[in-house]
Design an enzyme around this catalytic site. Sequence first.
Site, PDB file in Angstrom:
ATOM      1  N   CYS A 161       0.950  -1.375  -0.218  1.00 12.18           N
ATOM      2  CA  CYS A 161      -0.122  -0.130  -0.272  1.00 12.18           C
ATOM      3  C   CYS A 161       0.489   1.346  -0.133  1.00 12.18           C
ATOM      4  O   CYS A 161       2.028   1.481   0.612  1.00 12.18           O
ATOM      5  CB  CYS A 161      -1.211   0.103   0.717  1.00 12.18           C
ATOM      6  SG  CYS A 161      -2.014   1.941   1.453  1.00 12.18           S
ATOM      7  N   ASP A 179      -0.213  -5.805   0.304  1.00  8.74           N
ATOM      8  CA  ASP A 179      -1.905  -5.813   0.156  1.00  8.74           C
ATOM      9  C   ASP A 179      -1.239  -7.338  -1.571  1.00  8.74           C
ATOM     10  O   ASP A 179      -0.735  -7.467  -1.897  1.00  8.74           O
ATOM     11  CB  ASP A 179      -2.159  -5.380  -1.712  1.00  8.74           C
ATOM     12  CG  ASP A 179      -2.518  -4.159  -0.324  1.00  8.74           C
ATOM     13  OD1 ASP A 179      -3.136  -3.961  -0.019  1.00  8.74           O
ATOM     14  OD2 ASP A 179      -2.105  -2.597  -0.544  1.00  8.74           O
TER      15      ASP A 179
END
Length: 154
Positions: free
Chosen positions: A52, A59
């Site tokens: 992120c 992620d």
Amino acid sequence: MTTTDVSGLSQLGQNVAAPQNPEEAVLERVPTSHAGTDFVVRFTAPEFTSLCPMTGQPDFAHIVIDYVPDGWVVESKSLKLYLHSFRNHGAFHEDCTLDIAKRLVDLLAPKWLRIGAYWYPRGGIPIDVFWQTGAPPEGLWLPDQGVQPYRGRG
């Protein structure tokens, strides 16, 4: 039986350090041995990771790339290293997905390409991203990407 020309490759069969970001990753291609025949090439990355850009937290996504070559196919080791280069790269889900697709389109100039990026939820909401270059060629056998929508505990 035809032989694929691998003379221009720099990574296959070599000890190559993992690139630290997508910009320094080298994507390579080889000529298809079946020019003039429409067929689908599918790459599945079930454990894709990026960061992120705001929090630095990882992620995760399940990415499926389908394309119809028009002269070139991507060399798989270079694609694996390229996808791996996102592990320390901060970008939003949409950016990762479209950057991958557009870089492949620039490299291969395929007849058709689509990408489905099925991102695992953080904060309770999965963000799935889909893109394609246009309609697939007529008469092409194109299997479903086979990734179920996120259902959580329901």
